[in-house]
Design an enzyme around this catalytic site. Sequence first.
Site, PDB file in Angstrom:
ATOM      1  N   THR A   1       0.927  -1.499  -0.232  1.00  0.00           N
ATOM      2  CA  THR A   1      -0.585  -0.304   0.016  1.00  0.00           C
ATOM      3  C   THR A   1       1.689   1.306   0.156  1.00  0.00           C
ATOM      4  OG1 THR A   1      -2.013  -1.040   1.445  1.00  0.00           O
ATOM      5  CG2 THR A   1      -2.139   1.469   1.429  1.00  0.00           C
TER       6      THR A   1
ATOM      7  N   GLY B   1       2.944  -2.788   7.853  1.00  0.00           N
ATOM      8  CA  GLY B   1       3.385  -3.304   9.783  1.00  0.00           C
ATOM      9  C   GLY B   1       4.232  -3.384   9.936  1.00  0.00           C
TER      10      GLY B   1
ATOM     11  N   GLU C   1      -6.182  -5.578   3.923  1.00  0.00           N
ATOM     12  CA  GLU C   1      -6.233  -7.219   3.039  1.00  0.00           C
ATOM     13  C   GLU C   1      -7.575  -6.573   2.247  1.00  0.00           C
ATOM     14  OE1 GLU C   1      -3.189  -8.445   3.511  1.00  0.00           O
ATOM     15  OE2 GLU C   1      -3.901  -8.688   1.399  1.00  0.00           O
TER      16      GLU C   1
HETATM   17  C1  LIG Z   1      -4.780  -4.553  16.213  1.00  0.00           C
HETATM   18  C2  LIG Z   1      -4.766  -4.907  14.678  1.00  0.00           C
HETATM   19  C3  LIG Z   1      -5.698  -5.127  13.562  1.00  0.00           C
HETATM   20  C4  LIG Z   1      -4.586  -6.211  12.621  1.00  0.00           C
HETATM   21  C5  LIG Z   1      -4.019  -6.096  11.900  1.00  0.00           C
HETATM   22  C6  LIG Z   1      -4.547  -6.973  11.008  1.00  0.00           C
HETATM   23  C7  LIG Z   1      -3.080  -7.242   9.976  1.00  0.00           C
HETATM   24  C8  LIG Z   1      -3.701  -6.647   8.800  1.00  0.00           C
HETATM   25  C9  LIG Z   1      -2.645  -6.576   7.527  1.00  0.00           C
HETATM   26  C10 LIG Z   1      -2.857  -6.092   6.928  1.00  0.00           C
HETATM   27  C11 LIG Z   1      -1.660  -5.997   4.572  1.00  0.00           C
HETATM   28  C12 LIG Z   1      -2.598  -5.251   3.828  1.00  0.00           C
HETATM   29  O1  LIG Z   1      -3.477  -4.880   3.188  1.00  0.00           O
HETATM   30  S1  LIG Z   1      -1.666  -6.390   2.851  1.00  0.00           S
HETATM   31  C13 LIG Z   1      -2.146  -4.714   1.612  1.00  0.00           C
HETATM   32  C14 LIG Z   1      -3.918  -5.442   1.202  1.00  0.00           C
HETATM   33  N1  LIG Z   1      -3.871  -4.614  -0.422  1.00  0.00           N
HETATM   34  C15 LIG Z   1      -4.746  -5.538  -1.241  1.00  0.00           C
HETATM   35  O2  LIG Z   1      -5.337  -6.523  -0.901  1.00  0.00           O
HETATM   36  C16 LIG Z   1      -5.423  -4.487  -2.261  1.00  0.00           C
HETATM   37  C17 LIG Z   1      -6.828  -5.157  -2.648  1.00  0.00           C
HETATM   38  N2  LIG Z   1      -6.921  -4.860  -4.369  1.00  0.00           N
HETATM   39  C18 LIG Z   1      -6.862  -5.667  -4.719  1.00  0.00           C
HETATM   40  O3  LIG Z   1      -6.596  -7.035  -4.685  1.00  0.00           O
HETATM   41  C19 LIG Z   1      -6.735  -4.894  -6.448  1.00  0.00           C
HETATM   42  O4  LIG Z   1      -6.714  -4.524  -6.233  1.00  0.00           O
HETATM   43  C20 LIG Z   1      -8.341  -5.484  -7.590  1.00  0.00           C
HETATM   44  C21 LIG Z   1      -8.622  -7.328  -6.885  1.00  0.00           C
HETATM   45  C22 LIG Z   1      -9.425  -5.292  -6.056  1.00  0.00           C
HETATM   46  C23 LIG Z   1      -8.203  -5.451  -8.110  1.00  0.00           C
HETATM   47  O5  LIG Z   1      -7.406  -6.082  -8.795  1.00  0.00           O
HETATM   48  P1  LIG Z   1      -7.219  -5.987 -10.189  1.00  0.00           P
HETATM   49  O6  LIG Z   1      -5.926  -6.385 -10.878  1.00  0.00           O
HETATM   50  O7  LIG Z   1      -7.196  -4.276 -10.556  1.00  0.00           O
HETATM   51  O8  LIG Z   1      -8.109  -6.795 -11.181  1.00  0.00           O
HETATM   52  P2  LIG Z   1      -9.780  -6.196 -11.979  1.00  0.00           P
HETATM   53  O9  LIG Z   1      -9.514  -5.476 -12.706  1.00  0.00           O
HETATM   54  O10 LIG Z   1     -10.537  -6.039 -11.071  1.00  0.00           O
HETATM   55  O11 LIG Z   1     -10.584  -7.601 -12.435  1.00  0.00           O
HETATM   56  C24 LIG Z   1      -9.522  -8.339 -13.333  1.00  0.00           C
HETATM   57  C25 LIG Z   1      -9.449  -9.729 -13.179  1.00  0.00           C
HETATM   58  O12 LIG Z   1      -8.452 -10.214 -12.583  1.00  0.00           O
HETATM   59  C26 LIG Z   1      -9.339 -11.312 -10.820  1.00  0.00           C
HETATM   60  N3  LIG Z   1      -8.733 -11.238  -9.990  1.00  0.00           N
HETATM   61  C27 LIG Z   1      -8.513  -9.638  -9.606  1.00  0.00           C
HETATM   62  N4  LIG Z   1      -7.812 -10.465  -7.814  1.00  0.00           N
HETATM   63  C28 LIG Z   1      -7.124 -12.028  -8.164  1.00  0.00           C
HETATM   64  C29 LIG Z   1      -6.848 -12.598  -7.559  1.00  0.00           C
HETATM   65  N5  LIG Z   1      -6.524 -12.204  -6.215  1.00  0.00           N
HETATM   66  N6  LIG Z   1      -7.113 -13.693  -7.962  1.00  0.00           N
HETATM   67  C30 LIG Z   1      -7.432 -14.108  -8.838  1.00  0.00           C
HETATM   68  N7  LIG Z   1      -7.991 -13.066  -9.690  1.00  0.00           N
HETATM   69  C31 LIG Z   1      -8.344 -11.960  -9.329  1.00  0.00           C
HETATM   70  C32 LIG Z   1     -10.865 -11.076 -10.472  1.00  0.00           C
HETATM   71  O13 LIG Z   1     -11.587 -11.412 -10.480  1.00  0.00           O
HETATM   72  C33 LIG Z   1     -10.879 -10.727 -12.976  1.00  0.00           C
HETATM   73  O14 LIG Z   1     -11.126 -11.552 -13.346  1.00  0.00           O
HETATM   74  P3  LIG Z   1     -12.994 -11.884 -14.650  1.00  0.00           P
HETATM   75  O15 LIG Z   1     -13.351 -11.232 -14.402  1.00  0.00           O
HETATM   76  O16 LIG Z   1     -11.734 -11.082 -15.312  1.00  0.00           O
HETATM   77  O17 LIG Z   1     -12.431 -13.178 -14.831  1.00  0.00           O
HETATM   78  C1  LIG Z   2      -4.308  -1.620  10.847  1.00  0.00           C
HETATM   79  C2  LIG Z   2      -3.974  -1.576   8.885  1.00  0.00           C
HETATM   80  C3  LIG Z   2      -3.044  -2.174   8.709  1.00  0.00           C
HETATM   81  C4  LIG Z   2      -1.810  -2.230   7.399  1.00  0.00           C
HETATM   82  N1  LIG Z   2      -1.211  -3.437   7.299  1.00  0.00           N
HETATM   83  C5  LIG Z   2      -1.163  -3.009   5.985  1.00  0.00           C
HETATM   84  C6  LIG Z   2      -0.206  -4.428   5.436  1.00  0.00           C
HETATM   85  O1  LIG Z   2       1.180  -4.480   6.288  1.00  0.00           O
HETATM   86  N2  LIG Z   2       0.695  -3.848   4.009  1.00  0.00           N
HETATM   87  C7  LIG Z   2      -0.007  -3.289   3.759  1.00  0.00           C
HETATM   88  O2  LIG Z   2       0.725  -3.204   2.194  1.00  0.00           O
HETATM   89  N3  LIG Z   2      -1.092  -2.669   3.708  1.00  0.00           N
HETATM   90  C8  LIG Z   2      -1.655  -2.794   4.575  1.00  0.00           C
HETATM   91  N4  LIG Z   2      -2.635  -2.228   5.053  1.00  0.00           N
HETATM   92  C9  LIG Z   2      -3.468  -1.117   4.253  1.00  0.00           C
HETATM   93  C10 LIG Z   2      -4.588  -1.538   3.705  1.00  0.00           C
HETATM   94  O3  LIG Z   2      -4.094  -2.589   2.646  1.00  0.00           O
HETATM   95  C11 LIG Z   2      -5.020  -0.782   3.371  1.00  0.00           C
HETATM   96  O4  LIG Z   2      -5.755   0.526   4.064  1.00  0.00           O
HETATM   97  C12 LIG Z   2      -6.533  -1.395   1.944  1.00  0.00           C
HETATM   98  O5  LIG Z   2      -6.282  -2.053   1.129  1.00  0.00           O
HETATM   99  C13 LIG Z   2      -7.801   0.115   1.696  1.00  0.00           C
HETATM  100  O6  LIG Z   2      -6.773   0.709   0.378  1.00  0.00           O
HETATM  101  P1  LIG Z   2      -6.705   2.657   0.827  1.00  0.00           P
HETATM  102  O7  LIG Z   2      -6.102   2.456   2.524  1.00  0.00           O
HETATM  103  O8  LIG Z   2      -5.886   3.115  -0.186  1.00  0.00           O
HETATM  104  O9  LIG Z   2      -8.850   3.396   0.950  1.00  0.00           O
HETATM  105  P2  LIG Z   2      -8.931   2.895  -0.481  1.00  0.00           P
HETATM  106  O10 LIG Z   2      -8.459   2.067  -1.523  1.00  0.00           O
HETATM  107  O11 LIG Z   2      -8.056   4.535  -1.182  1.00  0.00           O
HETATM  108  O12 LIG Z   2     -10.773   2.664  -0.063  1.00  0.00           O
HETATM  109  C14 LIG Z   2     -10.767   4.237   0.514  1.00  0.00           C
HETATM  110  C15 LIG Z   2     -12.581   4.114  -0.028  1.00  0.00           C
HETATM  111  O13 LIG Z   2     -12.807   4.123  -1.663  1.00  0.00           O
HETATM  112  C16 LIG Z   2     -13.911   3.182  -1.957  1.00  0.00           C
HETATM  113  N5  LIG Z   2     -13.385   2.488  -2.967  1.00  0.00           N
HETATM  114  C17 LIG Z   2     -12.220   2.068  -3.426  1.00  0.00           C
HETATM  115  N6  LIG Z   2     -11.993   1.839  -4.569  1.00  0.00           N
HETATM  116  C18 LIG Z   2     -13.442   1.456  -5.142  1.00  0.00           C
HETATM  117  C19 LIG Z   2     -14.261   1.256  -6.006  1.00  0.00           C
HETATM  118  N7  LIG Z   2     -13.477  -0.047  -6.999  1.00  0.00           N
HETATM  119  N8  LIG Z   2     -15.535   0.664  -6.199  1.00  0.00           N
HETATM  120  C20 LIG Z   2     -16.160   0.842  -4.707  1.00  0.00           C
HETATM  121  N9  LIG Z   2     -15.506   1.743  -3.679  1.00  0.00           N
HETATM  122  C21 LIG Z   2     -14.540   1.889  -3.846  1.00  0.00           C
HETATM  123  C22 LIG Z   2     -13.408   2.209  -0.945  1.00  0.00           C
HETATM  124  O14 LIG Z   2     -15.182   1.410  -0.877  1.00  0.00           O
HETATM  125  C23 LIG Z   2     -13.029   2.470   0.332  1.00  0.00           C
HETATM  126  O15 LIG Z   2     -14.261   3.023   1.655  1.00  0.00           O
HETATM  127  C24 LIG Z   2      -3.150  -1.959   6.668  1.00  0.00           C
HETATM  128  C25 LIG Z   2      -3.892  -0.961   6.912  1.00  0.00           C
HETATM  129  C26 LIG Z   2      -5.006  -0.675   8.422  1.00  0.00           C
HETATM  130  C27 LIG Z   2      -6.119   0.299   8.262  1.00  0.00           C
END
Ligand SMILES: CCCCCCCCCCCC(=O)SCCNC(=O)CCNC(=O)[C@H](O)C(C)(C)COP(=O)(O)OP(=O)(O)OC[C@H]1O[C@@H](n2cnc3c(N)ncnc32)[C@H](O)[C@@H]1OP(=O)(O)O
Ligand SMILES: Cc1cc2nc3c(=O)[nH]c(=O)nc-3n(C[C@H](O)[C@H](O)[C@H](O)COP(=O)(O)OP(=O)(O)OC[C@H]3O[C@@H](n4cnc5c(N)ncnc54)[C@H](O)[C@@H]3O)c2cc1C
Length: 572
Positions: free
Chosen positions: A53, A92, A335
Site C-alpha cells: 500500500t 505493519g 487486506e
Molecule cells: C489491531 C490490529 C489489527 C490487525 C491488523 C491485521 C493485519 C493487517 C494486514 C493487512 C495487510 C494488508 O493490508 S496488505 C495490502 C492489502 N491490499 C489489498 O488487498 C489490495 C486490494 N486490491 C486488490 O486486490 C486488487 O486491486 C483488486 C482485486 C481490487 C483489483 O485487481 P485488478 O488487477 O484491478 O483486477 P480487476 O480488473 O478488478 O479484475 C480482473 C480479473 O482479475 C481477477 N482477480 C482480481 N484479483 C484476483 C486474485 N487475487 N486472484 C485471482 N483473480 C483475481 C478478477 O476476478 C477479474 O477476473 P475476470 O472477471 O476478468 O475473470
Molecule cells: C491496521 C492496518 C494495517 C495495514 N497493514 C498493511 C500492510 O501490512 N501492508 C500493506 O501493504 N497495507 C497495509 N494496510 C493498508 C490496507 O491494505 C489499505 O488501507 C486497504 O487496502 C485500503 O486501501 P486504501 O486505504 O488506499 O483505501 P482506498 O482504496 O482509497 O478506499 C477508500 C474508499 O474508497 C472506496 N473504493 C475504492 N475503490 C473502489 C471501487 N473500485 N469501487 C467502490 N469503492 C471503492 C473504498 O470502498 C473505500 O471506502 C493496512 C491498513 C490498516 C488499516
Amino acid sequence: MAAALQTLGGGIGITLHWIAFTPTIEQQATEEQKKKWLKLAQDVAIVGAYAQTEMGHGTFVRGLETTATYDPSTQEFVINSPTLTSTKWWPGGLGKTANHATVMAQLYTRGKCYGPHNFMVQIRSLENHQPCPGVTLGDIGPKMESNGNDNGFARFDHVRIPRENMLMKFARVEADGTYVQPPSSKLAYSNMVYLRGTFVMSAAQALASATTIAVRYSCVRRQSEMKPGEPEPQILEYQTQQYKLFPQLAAAYAFWFASWFMTQQHGSITGSMEKGDMSGLAELHALSAGLKSYTTAVTARGIDVCRMACGGHGYSHASGLPALFGGAAALCTAEGENTVMMLQTARYLVKCFAQSQAGKRLTGTVAYLSAVQPSPVAGNRNMSDLGTLVAAFQHRAARMVRHAAMQMQGEMQKGKAREDAWNSCSVLLIKAAEAHVHSFVVRNFAETVQTVEVDESVRAVLTSLCQLYSLYGITEHAGDFLKDGYLTGRDIDAASSHLSAMLARVRPDAVALVDAFDLHDKILRSVLGRYDGRVYEHLYEWAKKSPLNKSEVHESYYKYLQPFLKSNRAKL
Ligand SMILES: CCCCCCCCCCCC(=O)SCCNC(=O)CCNC(=O)[C@H](O)C(C)(C)COP(=O)(O)OP(=O)(O)OC[C@H]1O[C@@H](n2cnc3c(N)ncnc32)[C@H](O)[C@@H]1OP(=O)(O)O
Ligand SMILES: Cc1cc2nc3c(=O)[nH]c(=O)nc-3n(C[C@H](O)[C@H](O)[C@H](O)COP(=O)(O)OP(=O)(O)OC[C@H]3O[C@@H](n4cnc5c(N)ncnc54)[C@H](O)[C@@H]3O)c2cc1C
C-alpha cells in the site's frame, strides 16, 4: 492472530512478519530464493514487512506508483518512489521494526511496464538497524487502535537490488531483461488471497472473544427488578440481552466453521495450482474476498453490540472490548477494503450467472445459482427445519444475483458502457454478493453441525445455534425473503417465534458454549470476562492502577484548576 487483535505492546510489532511477509516468501519465491530467505524469516533472523500500500493507492494495486526498473548492465533492479503519493504507507512493522520488506512495485524492463510484482528489499542494517542508503523510514502516527504496533512509511531513492531479489516463482526477468509471463497475472496477488482467508478465522476468534466476555459478564451482572420484590436477576435473563448476544455467539461458531472450509479450499486449490491447474483460482478469490468482507463487517458490528450490552464497564478498556473492536475494525479495511472485496465477489457471481444462463452447469459455492427455481413456491414451511432455512437463503441469494445481473444487462441494453452499467448497479451487486456469502455461511454451518463428529447432545446444541443464526438472519432481512413471495408473512412470524424459542433453548448452554472457545484470560485481557467471574474486585484493582491515580492531587489541579477556582471565588 487473536492476540494481534488486542493491542500489541512496546512500539514494535511483528504480526505482519508472520502473517504477510513470511507467507509471501513461501508463496512467491523460487526454491532457490526460499533457501536464502525463508529459514531466516521463520527463525526471525530477519524481520520483514509486506510493503504494498502507498499513500495514494491501497485498493487499486495496478495503480501503485513505486517502480522497479531493470538495469541489464548491472543485472539489478532500481527501486524508486517517484512521487509523494508513491510513499509506501501503512505496512505493519515497516516504520521501526522490520529490516526487510517485500515491496510491490511496477516492473519495468526494456522500457515496458509489466505491472505490479514483489521484490525483496533490505531496508535496515543488520548491524545497527539504521535505514539502508536511499531508504527513508518512519511511523505513520497514532491510529484508532493497536498503537503498540508500528505502521510505517518508506521512500526509496533509486535503491539498487540484485535481479535475484525479484520473487520469481511465477513471473521472471532473465539476465538480459527478457520478461517471462506467469501462468496468470493474478498469481502476484496470491498472498492477499491467503491472508484474506485467514481473516475469516481472525473474525471468528474476535467475535468468540467478545461473546465470551459479554456472556460471562451477563451472568455476573445483576440489575433491575424483573418481578417486584424479587432479587435483581442476572442480566442474561432478559430476552433483549439474549437477542443481543446469542446471534453473535452463533455467528462466532458459523465463522469458525466457515474458516475451516476456507482453509481446506485454499489448500486443495493451491495444491492443484502447484500442478499447473489454475481453474480454481477465480472461485478461491471470490470466496476469500466475500468471506473476508462479510465476516469482518459482521464481527466489528457484533463486538460493538457486545460492548453496549455490558453497559458502562463495556466502554472501559478494562473490558477488553474497545481494543477488540478497534482490531476488528482494522480487518474491515486491511487486506482489501470490504466494499471492494465484496464487489470482486459480485463480479464473479455475475460471470457465473451469465454462464448458467448460457446453459453451463455451475459447481462449487455457486452451484445453487443454476439449481434454484426462479418462481417462488409459497406455502406453510417448517421454519425450524435446517433444510428449509438453507433453501430460503439460497433462493434469496439467487433472486438477488439474478436481479442485479438483469438490471445491469438492462442498463447496457439502454446503451450504457459495461463499466457505467456496473457502477450504476453496484449497490444492488454488493447486496447480492452479501446475500450469496450469507447463504454460504448458513449452508456450511448446517452441513457442519450435521456431519461433525461430536456427541449427540453436543450436536443438538450446535443445531439449535445454527437454527438461531439462520432465523435471526431471516428476521433481520425479512424483506428480501418476502419480496417475491418465497416466504410469506406467516413464515416470517413463525421464524420470529422459533427464534424466541431458540434464545430460551440456548440460554442454559450459553456459558458452556463460550467456555468451549477455550480462550485463556491472558488472551481475553478482560476484567469482565475473567474465567473466575471475580469482576468487581479486579475492576477496582484495575482502576487503582490508572496513571491518574499515581498522586492523590493531580498536578493539573495546581496548574489549571486551583487558579481558575481562586479567580472565580474572588468575583463572588
Ligand atoms: C489491531 C490490529 C489489527 C490487525 C491488523 C491485521 C493485519 C493487517 C494486514 C493487512 C495487510 C494488508 O493490508 S496488505 C495490502 C492489502 N491490499 C489489498 O488487498 C489490495 C486490494 N486490491 C486488490 O486486490 C486488487 O486491486 C483488486 C482485486 C481490487 C483489483 O485487481 P485488478 O488487477 O484491478 O483486477 P480487476 O480488473 O478488478 O479484475 C480482473 C480479473 O482479475 C481477477 N482477480 C482480481 N484479483 C484476483 C486474485 N487475487 N486472484 C485471482 N483473480 C483475481 C478478477 O476476478 C477479474 O477476473 P475476470 O472477471 O476478468 O475473470
Ligand atoms: C491496521 C492496518 C494495517 C495495514 N497493514 C498493511 C500492510 O501490512 N501492508 C500493506 O501493504 N497495507 C497495509 N494496510 C493498508 C490496507 O491494505 C489499505 O488501507 C486497504 O487496502 C485500503 O486501501 P486504501 O486505504 O488506499 O483505501 P482506498 O482504496 O482509497 O478506499 C477508500 C474508499 O474508497 C472506496 N473504493 C475504492 N475503490 C473502489 C471501487 N473500485 N469501487 C467502490 N469503492 C471503492 C473504498 O470502498 C473505500 O471506502 C493496512 C491498513 C490498516 C488499516
